[in-house]
Every structure is written in structure tokens, then in C-alpha cells.
Design a protein around this motif. Structure first.
Motif, PDB file in Angstrom:
ATOM      1  N   MET A   1      -6.969 -33.207-149.536  1.00 28.72           N
ATOM      2  CA  MET A   1      -8.325 -33.165-149.032  1.00 28.72           C
ATOM      3  C   MET A   1      -8.256 -32.752-147.559  1.00 28.72           C
ATOM      4  N   SER A   2      -9.158 -31.884-147.166  1.00 23.85           N
ATOM      5  CA  SER A   2      -9.204 -31.444-145.770  1.00 23.85           C
ATOM      6  C   SER A   2      -9.892 -32.500-144.908  1.00 23.85           C
ATOM      7  N   TYR A   3      -9.709 -32.383-143.606  1.00 23.50           N
ATOM      8  CA  TYR A   3     -10.349 -33.301-142.672  1.00 23.50           C
ATOM      9  C   TYR A   3     -11.873 -33.209-142.794  1.00 23.50           C
ATOM     10  N   GLU A   4     -12.393 -32.010-142.967  1.00 26.94           N
ATOM     11  CA  GLU A   4     -13.843 -31.828-143.099  1.00 26.94           C
ATOM     12  C   GLU A   4     -14.371 -32.523-144.352  1.00 26.94           C
ATOM     13  N   GLU A   5     -13.661 -32.411-145.463  1.00 23.93           N
ATOM     14  CA  GLU A   5     -14.062 -33.101-146.694  1.00 23.93           C
ATOM     15  C   GLU A   5     -13.991 -34.613-146.514  1.00 23.93           C
ATOM     16  N   PHE A   6     -12.957 -35.061-145.829  1.00 27.78           N
ATOM     17  CA  PHE A   6     -12.789 -36.482-145.542  1.00 27.78           C
ATOM     18  C   PHE A   6     -13.966 -37.008-144.737  1.00 27.78           C
ATOM     19  N   MET A   7     -14.370 -36.286-143.702  1.00 25.44           N
ATOM     20  CA  MET A   7     -15.473 -36.727-142.850  1.00 25.44           C
ATOM     21  C   MET A   7     -16.801 -36.725-143.611  1.00 25.44           C
ATOM     22  N   LYS A   8     -16.950 -35.847-144.588  1.00 29.41           N
ATOM     23  CA  LYS A   8     -18.142 -35.882-145.434  1.00 29.41           C
ATOM     24  C   LYS A   8     -18.192 -37.191-146.218  1.00 29.41           C
ATOM     25  N   LYS A   9     -17.030 -37.650-146.674  1.00 29.77           N
ATOM     26  CA  LYS A   9     -16.980 -38.931-147.389  1.00 29.77           C
ATOM     27  C   LYS A   9     -17.275 -40.091-146.438  1.00 29.77           C
ATOM     28  N   VAL A  10     -16.741 -40.021-145.219  1.00 31.57           N
ATOM     29  CA  VAL A  10     -17.028 -41.041-144.208  1.00 31.57           C
ATOM     30  C   VAL A  10     -18.529 -41.085-143.946  1.00 31.57           C
ATOM     31  N   ASP A  11     -19.130 -39.912-143.760  1.00 32.05           N
ATOM     32  CA  ASP A  11     -20.574 -39.843-143.511  1.00 32.05           C
ATOM     33  C   ASP A  11     -21.378 -40.375-144.689  1.00 32.05           C
ATOM     34  N   ALA A  12     -20.908 -40.141-145.907  1.00 29.90           N
ATOM     35  CA  ALA A  12     -21.606 -40.666-147.084  1.00 29.90           C
ATOM     36  C   ALA A  12     -21.582 -42.191-147.093  1.00 29.90           C
ATOM     37  N   VAL A  13     -20.463 -42.788-146.685  1.00 28.02           N
ATOM     38  CA  VAL A  13     -20.373 -44.250-146.608  1.00 28.02           C
ATOM     39  C   VAL A  13     -21.357 -44.772-145.559  1.00 28.02           C
ATOM     40  N   ILE A  14     -21.339 -44.157-144.385  1.00 23.76           N
ATOM     41  CA  ILE A  14     -22.241 -44.590-143.313  1.00 23.76           C
ATOM     42  C   ILE A  14     -23.694 -44.409-143.740  1.00 23.76           C
ATOM     43  N   ALA A  15     -24.006 -43.268-144.348  1.00 27.11           N
ATOM     44  CA  ALA A  15     -25.384 -42.994-144.784  1.00 27.11           C
ATOM     45  C   ALA A  15     -25.861 -44.012-145.812  1.00 27.11           C
ATOM     46  N   SER A  16     -24.971 -44.440-146.700  1.00 26.55           N
ATOM     47  CA  SER A  16     -25.372 -45.414-147.714  1.00 26.55           C
ATOM     48  C   SER A  16     -25.662 -46.774-147.092  1.00 26.55           C
ATOM     49  N   ARG A  17     -25.027 -47.047-145.979  1.00 30.49           N
ATOM     50  CA  ARG A  17     -25.227 -48.336-145.307  1.00 30.49           C
ATOM     51  C   ARG A  17     -26.388 -48.315-144.318  1.00 30.49           C
ATOM     52  N   LEU A  18     -26.578 -47.184-143.665  1.00 28.58           N
ATOM     53  CA  LEU A  18     -27.546 -47.119-142.564  1.00 28.58           C
ATOM     54  C   LEU A  18     -28.722 -46.193-142.858  1.00 28.58           C
ATOM     55  N   GLY A  19     -29.107 -46.102-144.087  1.00 26.12           N
ATOM     56  CA  GLY A  19     -30.313 -45.368-144.451  1.00 26.12           C
ATOM     57  C   GLY A  19     -30.314 -43.897-144.074  1.00 26.12           C
ATOM     58  N   GLY A  20     -29.187 -43.231-144.248  1.00 24.52           N
ATOM     59  CA  GLY A  20     -29.126 -41.797-144.030  1.00 24.52           C
ATOM     60  C   GLY A  20     -28.481 -41.380-142.721  1.00 24.52           C
ATOM     61  N   MET A  21     -28.213 -42.308-141.833  1.00 25.31           N
ATOM     62  CA  MET A  21     -27.529 -41.961-140.584  1.00 25.31           C
ATOM     63  C   MET A  21     -26.092 -41.547-140.904  1.00 25.31           C
ATOM     64  N   THR A  22     -25.503 -40.735-140.036  1.00 22.80           N
ATOM     65  CA  THR A  22     -24.112 -40.317-140.209  1.00 22.80           C
ATOM     66  C   THR A  22     -23.342 -40.581-138.927  1.00 22.80           C
ATOM     67  N   SER A  23     -22.072 -40.240-138.933  1.00 26.22           N
ATOM     68  CA  SER A  23     -21.240 -40.453-137.753  1.00 26.22           C
ATOM     69  C   SER A  23     -21.789 -39.701-136.544  1.00 26.22           C
ATOM     70  N   GLY A  24     -22.495 -38.602-136.767  1.00 29.35           N
ATOM     71  CA  GLY A  24     -23.090 -37.845-135.676  1.00 29.35           C
ATOM     72  C   GLY A  24     -24.221 -38.584-134.983  1.00 29.35           C
ATOM     73  N   ASP A  25     -24.795 -39.573-135.652  1.00 29.79           N
ATOM     74  CA  ASP A  25     -25.888 -40.365-135.083  1.00 29.79           C
ATOM     75  C   ASP A  25     -25.384 -41.580-134.310  1.00 29.79           C
ATOM     76  N   LEU A  26     -24.105 -41.892-134.444  1.00 27.66           N
ATOM     77  CA  LEU A  26     -23.546 -43.087-133.824  1.00 27.66           C
ATOM     78  C   LEU A  26     -22.634 -42.698-132.665  1.00 27.66           C
ATOM     79  N   ALA A  27     -22.403 -43.632-131.769  1.00 29.76           N
ATOM     80  CA  ALA A  27     -21.477 -43.404-130.665  1.00 29.76           C
ATOM     81  C   ALA A  27     -20.064 -43.407-131.244  1.00 29.76           C
ATOM     82  N   ASP A  28     -19.480 -42.242-131.342  1.00 30.03           N
ATOM     83  CA  ASP A  28     -18.169 -42.125-131.967  1.00 30.03           C
ATOM     84  C   ASP A  28     -17.078 -42.346-130.922  1.00 30.03           C
ATOM     85  N   THR A  29     -16.539 -43.543-130.898  1.00 38.07           N
ATOM     86  CA  THR A  29     -15.474 -43.885-129.960  1.00 38.07           C
ATOM     87  C   THR A  29     -14.134 -43.991-130.677  1.00 38.07           C
TER      88      THR A  29
END
Length: 73
Positions: A1-29
């Protein structure tokens, strides 16, 4: 799996928890590329990103309160 595909899965997890928000909406530290290279699953990377953001941390507090009752600190 590529890094881009991996981050899509990460964003899907975040979106399912935070009503559609993704890593781009959060302070990525978090060094997501390092976590990806180390073989961490998307759920753990989502946890790390959310824990580093005020909105994401509120989700964890609400989740823990729902599971365990009142949470200190």
C-alpha cells in the motif's frame, strides 16, 4: 500500500469519528510518514493525530467517558 492510500484510510477513520473531518482539518503534529514506515496501522495513526489536536482530544474524552464514566484530567 502506498503512503497516499494509507493516509486515505487514516482520514476515513478520523472522518468516521469526527463527522467527516480529516487529518487536514486537525493540527497535524505527528510525523505520519514515520509511523507509516514503521508499520503502524491506520487506526493508531488516526489516534495519534487526534490526540495532538484539541477537537480530536475532546472526542477521546467523550469516548472514554461513555465507556468508563467520568474521566479525570
Amino acid at each position: 500500500m502506498s503512503y497516499e492510500e494509507f493516509m486515505k484510510k487514516v482520514d476515513a477513520v478520523i472522518a468516521s469519528r469526527l463527522g467527516g473531518m480529516t487529518s487536514g482539518d486537525l493540527a497535524d503534529t505527528v510525523f505520519t510518514r514515520d509511523l507509516f514506515d514503521a508499520g503502524n496501522p491506520p487506526e493508531e495513526v488516526a489516534d495519534a493525530i487526534m490526540d495532538g489536536d484539541d477537537i480530536g482530544r475532546l472526542w477521546f474524552t467523550a469516548y472514554r467517558t461513555q465507556l468508563f464514566g467520568e474521566v479525570e484530567g
